[in-house]
Design an enzyme around this catalytic site. Structure first.
Site, PDB file in Angstrom:
ATOM      1  N   LYS A   1     -37.599 -73.047   5.761  1.00 47.36           N
ATOM      2  CA  LYS A   1     -38.492 -74.128   6.173  1.00 47.36           C
ATOM      3  C   LYS A   1     -39.804 -73.493   6.622  1.00 47.36           C
ATOM      4  O   LYS A   1     -39.820 -72.377   7.146  1.00 47.36           O
ATOM      5  CB  LYS A   1     -37.887 -74.919   7.344  1.00 47.36           C
ATOM      6  CG  LYS A   1     -38.381 -76.343   7.439  1.00 47.36           C
ATOM      7  CD  LYS A   1     -37.638 -77.276   6.502  1.00 47.36           C
ATOM      8  CE  LYS A   1     -38.027 -78.724   6.734  1.00 47.36           C
ATOM      9  NZ  LYS A   1     -37.238 -79.656   5.937  1.00 47.36           N
ATOM     10  N   GLY A  15     -35.210 -98.685  10.156  1.00 47.02           N
ATOM     11  CA  GLY A  15     -36.216 -97.948   9.404  1.00 47.02           C
ATOM     12  C   GLY A  15     -36.130 -98.294   7.937  1.00 47.02           C
ATOM     13  O   GLY A  15     -35.221 -97.856   7.229  1.00 47.02           O
ATOM     14  N   VAL A  16     -37.050 -99.141   7.474  1.00 47.22           N
ATOM     15  CA  VAL A  16     -37.005 -99.577   6.068  1.00 47.22           C
ATOM     16  C   VAL A  16     -38.295 -99.157   5.350  1.00 47.22           C
ATOM     17  O   VAL A  16     -38.948 -99.937   4.677  1.00 47.22           O
ATOM     18  CB  VAL A  16     -36.749-101.101   5.931  1.00 47.22           C
ATOM     19  CG1 VAL A  16     -35.292-101.399   6.222  1.00 47.22           C
ATOM     20  CG2 VAL A  16     -37.651-101.919   6.849  1.00 47.22           C
ATOM     21  N   GLY A  17     -38.641 -97.874   5.545  1.00 46.12           N
ATOM     22  CA  GLY A  17     -39.757 -97.287   4.815  1.00 46.12           C
ATOM     23  C   GLY A  17     -39.297 -96.904   3.429  1.00 46.12           C
ATOM     24  O   GLY A  17     -38.520 -97.615   2.799  1.00 46.12           O
ATOM     25  N   LYS A  18     -39.750 -95.744   2.968  1.00 45.93           N
ATOM     26  CA  LYS A  18     -39.469 -95.337   1.576  1.00 45.93           C
ATOM     27  C   LYS A  18     -37.975 -95.310   1.257  1.00 45.93           C
ATOM     28  O   LYS A  18     -37.529 -95.902   0.280  1.00 45.93           O
ATOM     29  CB  LYS A  18     -40.083 -93.959   1.318  1.00 45.93           C
ATOM     30  CG  LYS A  18     -41.593 -93.994   1.176  1.00 45.93           C
ATOM     31  CD  LYS A  18     -42.147 -92.712   0.568  1.00 45.93           C
ATOM     32  CE  LYS A  18     -41.918 -91.511   1.449  1.00 45.93           C
ATOM     33  NZ  LYS A  18     -42.536 -90.285   0.906  1.00 45.93           N
ATOM     34  N   VAL A  19     -37.191 -94.630   2.088  1.00 47.78           N
ATOM     35  CA  VAL A  19     -35.757 -94.497   1.807  1.00 47.78           C
ATOM     36  C   VAL A  19     -34.995 -95.775   2.173  1.00 47.78           C
ATOM     37  O   VAL A  19     -34.200 -96.287   1.385  1.00 47.78           O
ATOM     38  CB  VAL A  19     -35.160 -93.293   2.562  1.00 47.78           C
ATOM     39  CG1 VAL A  19     -33.648 -93.205   2.341  1.00 47.78           C
ATOM     40  CG2 VAL A  19     -35.827 -92.000   2.101  1.00 47.78           C
ATOM     41  N   GLY A  20     -35.251 -96.299   3.367  1.00 46.17           N
ATOM     42  CA  GLY A  20     -34.540 -97.488   3.837  1.00 46.17           C
ATOM     43  C   GLY A  20     -34.691 -98.680   2.912  1.00 46.17           C
ATOM     44  O   GLY A  20     -33.743 -99.442   2.698  1.00 46.17           O
TER      45      GLY A  20
END
Length: 362
Positions: A90, A190-195
């Site tokens: 990382k 959390g319903v952004g890109k993945v959600g």
């Protein structure tokens, strides 16, 4: 005389603590562009270290180093459990991406990654995006997470959500004897890109869905398409929802803590967020409440499966087939946890450590 306050803490972590064991840590500086970065390689036992680049305004350099060490160690486990021929690495770039990110800074960063000769392969993380990786790739061939126009796979959220859905199906199989979410109430925080993609999978499978997000526009985008989706005021309200079967944390880390675990109504926790367990011991608190926890770094590995595939010429169907194996991996973790009498998080760690140890012997 140079002031090295804090340096000894880093050296202690690296060489003498249980959190250490890293193979290599590189401090990078390019004064002309303002670049200050830390590249941490935890393990190359399974292959070149793979992990994203986080661009973040850390309060101190020591905090940045600590984050790089923790995140790279986590990537070793994630890549091992995803069945990838990659170790864990990382990188963190110190500073506010809104103010100091520039093309020249990213190119300078790419040159540092390139100087490692392929021991570390980078990708996107918090504060870095596909467009940034396109720039980094101009000075470093060991770059993934690029745009389709530049030979990459683009947005990895589709396969991340698909993998989380497979983890949920495995959880349902283990707990209720049937790998379907039909008739189950699932709360997604959390319903952004993945959600957003996860909600689509759940609805297609016949689940009843409750959502929440700090961004009203993200909630509105889903309810406009699917008025049947219920909305909770906030995460606090969501985790207390009556009759909730599964809780899916898909936003920030630390969602499972001393405050949230005692009031969780769900029987299963399975979500896309990284580092969901706020501190060691939370996994035991979940087990004591008979809440089944699908380890985050196992079920959210769809994204890293995708970026790893870029190195071989991206093929979506090949990636999806690999991500579908998250179902079997999650079931194997639950079986190992039951056999060893330990929480699933500890079982996942044991399986990953075993794979890395076996690789070192060859």
């Amino acid at each position: 005389m140079t002031d090295v306050t804090g340096a000894d803490d880093v050296l202690h972590t690296l060489f003498r603590s249980d959190q250490g064991g890293h193979e290599q840590v590189v401090l990078c500086q390019d004064r002309a562009t303002g670049l200050k970065a830390v590249i941490a390689i935890h393990s190359t036992a399974l292959g070149p270290a793979l992990g994203g680049t986080r661009f973040y305004p850390y309060a101190t350099e020591a905090e940045a180093v600590a984050d790089a060490l923790n995140l790279s160690r986590g990537m070793s486990y994630k890549n091992a459990m995803a069945g990838l021929d990659h170790g864990g690495g990382k990188a963190v770039i110190i500073g506010d991406p809104e103010t100091i990110k520039s093309e020249d800074l990213l190119l300078a960063y790419g040159r540092f990654v390139a100087s490692l000769g392929g021991r570390y392969v980078t990708a996107c993380d918090v504060g870095t995006y596909v467009a940034d990786m396109d720039v980094v790739a101009r000075s470093c061939q060991w770059t993934t997470g690029r745009s389709p126009e530049n030979g990459g796979a683009g947005d990895s959220s589709v396969l991340t959500a698909f993998g989380v859905f497979q983890g949920m199906r495995a959880s349902a199989q283990h707990l209720w004897g049937d790998p379907t979410l039909r008739g189950r109430k699932v709360g997604v925080a959390g319903v952004g890109k993945v959600g957003r993609h996860l909600v689509e999978h759940l609805l297609s499978d016949g689940a009843e869905v409750v959502i929440t997000d700090v961004r009203a526009e993200s909630v509105d985008a889903i309810t406009a398409l699917h008025p049947e989706v219920a909305v909770a005021a906030d995460t606090e309200a969501l985790i207390r929802t009556e009759g909730l079967d599964i809780y899916a944390p898909c936003a920030l880390g630390g969602a499972l803590n001393d405050e949230s675990v005692p009031v969780l109504t769900a029987k299963v926790v399975c979500g896309a967020a990284n580092n969901q367990l706020a501190h060691p011991g939370v996994e035991k608190d979940l087990a004591d409440r008979a809440i089944l926890y699908a380890p985050d770094y196992v079920v959210n590995a769809g994204g890293v499966i995708q970026v790893a595939d870029e190195l071989h010429g991206f093929d979506f169907d090949r990636c999806k087939a690999k991500a579908s194996k998250i179902f079997d991996t999650t079931l194997a973790i639950f079986a190992r946890a039951k056999k060893d009498g330990i929480p699933p998080a500890a079982a996942a760690d044991r399986i990953a450590e075993q794979r890395m140890a076996e690789a070192r012997q060859h």
